[in-house]
Design an enzyme around this catalytic site. Structure first.
Site, PDB file in Angstrom:
ATOM      1  N   ALA A 195     -44.455   7.018 -63.432  1.00  0.00           N
ATOM      2  CA  ALA A 195     -43.979   8.385 -63.581  1.00  0.00           C
ATOM      3  C   ALA A 195     -44.590   9.354 -62.582  1.00  0.00           C
ATOM      4  CB  ALA A 195     -44.255   8.874 -65.002  1.00  0.00           C
ATOM      5  N   CYS A 322     -60.264   2.027 -40.793  1.00  0.00           N
ATOM      6  CA  CYS A 322     -61.401   2.936 -40.682  1.00  0.00           C
ATOM      7  C   CYS A 322     -61.323   4.083 -41.687  1.00  0.00           C
ATOM      8  CB  CYS A 322     -61.509   3.475 -39.255  1.00  0.00           C
ATOM      9  SG  CYS A 322     -59.940   3.777 -38.433  1.00  0.00           S
TER      10      CYS A 322
END
Length: 490
Positions: A195, A322
């Site tokens: 939802a 990263c």
């Protein structure tokens, strides 16, 4: 502050807010009880189920609500596999499925089942023909997302559903990303969604199991939600979720908004490569979600880029290695074989102002430039002859001197070792930056060997070669990490 991460969680829809507040007063009682308050709660739950079923395109008695979208996927996978143990124990899924599917697959294999992962092309799309070729008599279940959560690529669900029906194998569709934009087409057997992806409150998942699909719920069971999702239903949240989903389906508003956001995304897809050097826009250019675009920037630390964009007032996400604690690239980007460093995902929520997109396009070049500048990359993002790598003209260390296998190995073996770039201990994007600086120090036909122990290098060095029209020869194990060989072609 512009919020551009709707693919993670969409802002609460105004209709959901109103429904949530109203149902807190009306839907707090146990819907299994026969007294007045219980009957009122049951009516609210039934109405929510009918609204959700209509939006999904199935029957109300085929829908159950779960505590999350993750739980919906896990329940769907385990229940379908358990019900088909006699038919087989093989699970088939794409390489770019959401981690919830991959985790469910790990549990399945740990219990003695098997799994087959389907490759995708560079746009992140599965070929229906590959699914057909992989279907076998022992296939118990096929899992396929309707659209990818990281790059927005839509999958050929309708074609795959037809193939699965013909083979008598159920298809579970993870529709978390696409359901806000319309029902999933095709004869799927199971469908899961969440939802908070469509503007409902968090903590509500949806699982639809069509009649005729064999299903055996696993784990503790009780009488609630047809025995498929035990525990007391969060009726206020369920009502709010169903109300917001129904609101998205009303009239032509969703189609109109999708068309508007698609134009804004098209603008980002076109303008970013024009404004920022060394950028790869990833994902399918046509078969994609209307509100999502992903691009990767060479020579950029993804975490630094996201922080700078946040400081500039934009909330975006990333699949770069990263930006994660694991220092490994996103499995989606890895499966696609595209650049992972400096990755940015922009997913526009309903109602995004055009001016906010224009301001993002104004801010992005400066932000990328500042991050590259801190890393020692020239402003234009182009290579220079000032290499900071360890260089040598003699043979490389024993572990790296033997050039990797692959195209060009026989002719490479007769050449001098070329330059060796020692990037051990350095993280994304430093190995690629040092490769870019070193490549111009060798003649055309010469080689650069990059020693790196960062997992992202395995993906980003070949991607850099494709973007730079250099030849990626291959990799081999080294004493530490791996040795990646690149031959200069231009």
């Amino acid at each position: 502050m512009p919020y551009f991460d709707a693919a993670s969680a969409a802002p609460l829809h105004p209709v959901a807010r109103e429904a949530l507040l109203a149902s807190l007063d009306e839907g707090w009682a146990d819907p299994a009880r026969l007294y007045r308050e219980g009957r009122r709660a049951r009516l609210l739950l039934n109405a929510a189920r009918e609204a959700a079923a209509e939006a999904v395109g199935c029957r109300p008695d085929e829908v159950v609500f779960t505590p999350s979208g993750t739980q919906a996927v896990h329940s769907g996978v385990s229940g379908a596999l358990a019900a088909r143990r006699r038919a087989g124990r093989r699970l088939l899924h794409s390489a770019v499925e959401h981690s919830t599917v991959l985790h469910a697959a790990e549990v399945h294999t740990a219990a003695g089942g098997s799994r087959t992962e389907l490759a995708v092309d560079r746009t992140g799309r599965v070929a229906a023909g590959d699914v057909a070729a992989a279907l076998s008599p022992d296939t118990a279940l096929v899992c396929l997302q309707s659209a990818n959560h990281e790059v927005g690529t839509e999958q050929p669900v309708e074609e795959v559903a037809a193939l699965c029906q013909e083979a008598g194998v159920p298809l579970l569709v993870d529709a978390a990303q696409s359901l806000p934009w319309g029902p999933v087409p095709g004869g799927w057997s199971l469908l899961a969604a969440s939802a908070h992806k469509w503007g409902g409150p968090p903590g509500v998942g949806l699982l639809a199991v069509r009649k005729g699909t064999r299903f055996a719920p696993q784990g503790p069971r009780d009488e609630r939600e047809a025995g498929r999702s035990p525990g007391f239903e969060n009726i206020p949240a369920i009502v709010a979720a169903a109300a917001s989903l129904r609101a998205l389906r009303a009239g032509q508003e969703t189609a109109t908004e999708a068309a508007r956001l698609r134009k804004l995304v098209d603008r980002i897809r076109t303008r970013v490569p024009e404004l920022v050097p060394d950028v790869e826009v990833v994902g399918h250019p046509v078969h994609r979600l209307p509100h999502l675009v992903t691009f990767s920037c060479l020579y950029v630390d993804g975490e630094a880029l996201l922080h700078e964009l946040d400081r500039a007032g934009f909330s975006v996400s990333s699949g770069s290695s990263c930006t994660s604690s694991t220092l490994t690239p996103s499995h989606v980007l890895r499966a696609m074989g595209v650049l992972s460093e400096g990755n940015v995902r922009v997913s526009l929520p309903y109602g995004t102002d055009e001016a906010e997109v224009e301001r993002f396009l104004e801010v992005l070049p400066t932000v990328v430039h500042s991050v590259r500048e801190r890393l020692g990359v020239p402003a234009a993002g182009q290579e220079t002859v000032a290499a900071t790598a360890v260089r040598g003209t003699e043979a490389a260390p024993a572990a790296a001197a033997e050039e990797p296998g692959g195209p060009g190995e026989s002719e490479a073996s007769a050449e001098p070792a070329g330059l060796v770039v020692d990037s051990l201990g350095k993280r994304c994007p430093l190995p690629v930056i040092e490769l870019a600086k070193a490549i111009l120090e060798v003649p055309v036909g010469g080689t650069v060997t990059v020693l790196a122990d960062d997992e992202a290098a395995r993906l980003d060095i070949p991607a850099w070669c494709a973007m730079r029209e250099q030849e990626y020869v291959g990799e081999r194990a080294a004493e530490r990490g791996a040795a990646y060989l690149v031959r200069r072609r231009a």
